[in-house]
Enzyme design. Sequence first.
Site, PDB file in Angstrom:
ATOM      1  N   HIS A  15      -4.379   4.471  -7.370  1.00  0.00           N
ATOM      2  CA  HIS A  15      -5.038   5.575  -6.665  1.00  0.00           C
ATOM      3  C   HIS A  15      -4.192   6.848  -6.790  1.00  0.00           C
ATOM      4  O   HIS A  15      -4.720   7.920  -7.128  1.00  0.00           O
ATOM      5  CB  HIS A  15      -5.234   5.183  -5.186  1.00  0.00           C
ATOM      6  CG  HIS A  15      -5.779   6.270  -4.324  1.00  0.00           C
ATOM      7  ND1 HIS A  15      -7.014   6.186  -3.707  1.00  0.00           N
ATOM      8  CD2 HIS A  15      -5.272   7.476  -3.952  1.00  0.00           C
ATOM      9  CE1 HIS A  15      -7.224   7.298  -3.011  1.00  0.00           C
ATOM     10  NE2 HIS A  15      -6.193   8.086  -3.138  1.00  0.00           N
ATOM     11  N   GLU A  16      -2.882   6.712  -6.540  1.00  0.00           N
ATOM     12  CA  GLU A  16      -2.011   7.899  -6.601  1.00  0.00           C
ATOM     13  C   GLU A  16      -1.854   8.395  -8.040  1.00  0.00           C
ATOM     14  O   GLU A  16      -1.830   9.604  -8.287  1.00  0.00           O
ATOM     15  CB  GLU A  16      -0.643   7.601  -5.993  1.00  0.00           C
ATOM     16  CG  GLU A  16      -0.670   7.218  -4.514  1.00  0.00           C
ATOM     17  CD  GLU A  16      -1.475   8.147  -3.639  1.00  0.00           C
ATOM     18  OE1 GLU A  16      -1.533   9.369  -3.915  1.00  0.00           O
ATOM     19  OE2 GLU A  16      -2.079   7.660  -2.666  1.00  0.00           O
ATOM     20  N   GLY A  23      -0.037   6.349   0.487  1.00  0.00           N
ATOM     21  CA  GLY A  23       0.535   7.050  -0.651  1.00  0.00           C
ATOM     22  C   GLY A  23       0.133   8.505  -0.624  1.00  0.00           C
ATOM     23  O   GLY A  23      -0.782   8.899   0.118  1.00  0.00           O
ATOM     24  N   HIS A  32      -4.603  10.639  -9.049  1.00  0.00           N
ATOM     25  CA  HIS A  32      -4.468  12.019  -8.555  1.00  0.00           C
ATOM     26  C   HIS A  32      -3.754  12.905  -9.576  1.00  0.00           C
ATOM     27  O   HIS A  32      -4.033  14.100  -9.673  1.00  0.00           O
ATOM     28  CB  HIS A  32      -3.651  12.042  -7.258  1.00  0.00           C
ATOM     29  CG  HIS A  32      -4.448  11.801  -6.006  1.00  0.00           C
ATOM     30  ND1 HIS A  32      -5.439  12.656  -5.567  1.00  0.00           N
ATOM     31  CD2 HIS A  32      -4.386  10.813  -5.080  1.00  0.00           C
ATOM     32  CE1 HIS A  32      -5.944  12.197  -4.425  1.00  0.00           C
ATOM     33  NE2 HIS A  32      -5.333  11.083  -4.111  1.00  0.00           N
ATOM     34  N   CYS A  81      -8.541   8.210   1.297  1.00  0.00           N
ATOM     35  CA  CYS A  81      -7.623   9.207   0.727  1.00  0.00           C
ATOM     36  C   CYS A  81      -7.361  10.280   1.774  1.00  0.00           C
ATOM     37  O   CYS A  81      -8.301  10.730   2.437  1.00  0.00           O
ATOM     38  CB  CYS A  81      -8.261   9.829  -0.517  1.00  0.00           C
ATOM     39  SG  CYS A  81      -7.243  11.081  -1.295  1.00  0.00           S
ATOM     40  N   LEU A  82      -6.105  10.690   1.898  1.00  0.00           N
ATOM     41  CA  LEU A  82      -5.772  11.719   2.892  1.00  0.00           C
ATOM     42  C   LEU A  82      -6.453  13.047   2.561  1.00  0.00           C
ATOM     43  O   LEU A  82      -6.611  13.888   3.437  1.00  0.00           O
ATOM     44  CB  LEU A  82      -4.251  11.908   2.965  1.00  0.00           C
ATOM     45  CG  LEU A  82      -3.470  10.689   3.507  1.00  0.00           C
ATOM     46  CD1 LEU A  82      -1.971  10.919   3.378  1.00  0.00           C
ATOM     47  CD2 LEU A  82      -3.846  10.408   4.950  1.00  0.00           C
ATOM     48  N   GLN A  88      -1.709  16.830  -4.052  1.00  0.00           N
ATOM     49  CA  GLN A  88      -2.293  16.895  -2.704  1.00  0.00           C
ATOM     50  C   GLN A  88      -1.537  17.867  -1.801  1.00  0.00           C
ATOM     51  O   GLN A  88      -2.047  18.258  -0.757  1.00  0.00           O
ATOM     52  CB  GLN A  88      -2.309  15.501  -2.061  1.00  0.00           C
ATOM     53  CG  GLN A  88      -3.252  14.523  -2.758  1.00  0.00           C
ATOM     54  CD  GLN A  88      -3.230  13.162  -2.102  1.00  0.00           C
ATOM     55  OE1 GLN A  88      -2.368  12.348  -2.405  1.00  0.00           O
ATOM     56  NE2 GLN A  88      -4.146  12.920  -1.174  1.00  0.00           N
TER      57      GLN A  88
HETATM   58 NI    NI Z   1      -5.675   9.948  -2.424  1.00  0.00          NI
END
Ligand code: NI
Length: 151
Positions: free
Chosen positions: A130-131, A46, A134, A88-89, A51
Amino acid sequence: MAIRNILTVPDPLLNKKCREVEVFDERLWTLLDDLKDTVKAANGAGLAAPQVAVLKRVCVIDTEDGFFELINPVLKSSSGEQTGLEGCLSVPKRYGNVTRPMKITVLAKDRFGEEVKFKVKGFTARAFLHEMDHLDGVIYTQKATNFVEEK
Ligand code: NI
């Protein structure tokens, strides 16, 4: 469509609360298409707009259950519990255990501004939450325990 640069911690934009989307125009569609290209190129589960430095309540999820676009998502209900490793990216080479609900119902808008409802569970529910975190400037590392570093 394009691959955008993914911000990493401690970039302060990752800790900002994002604004609701009010206009469902081509600019939004380009953002959604770019999020899709970027998450697929990065092999992530995701990706959220902050981000890629866009402070709007927009994220995409890409799991075995499908590809999902969420705009202005709201958690309506949840049940159960699961604990598992999360990454997480925006936090390269690091993972941590996070406890989250097992099943969730989320209300959101689609890219045309129509209301959509998602009922998801397991890893996909984890990815949704999770997303969605953000979008409030919350990174999973604030909730995680037992970190694992990738060599
Ligand atoms: Ni993330």
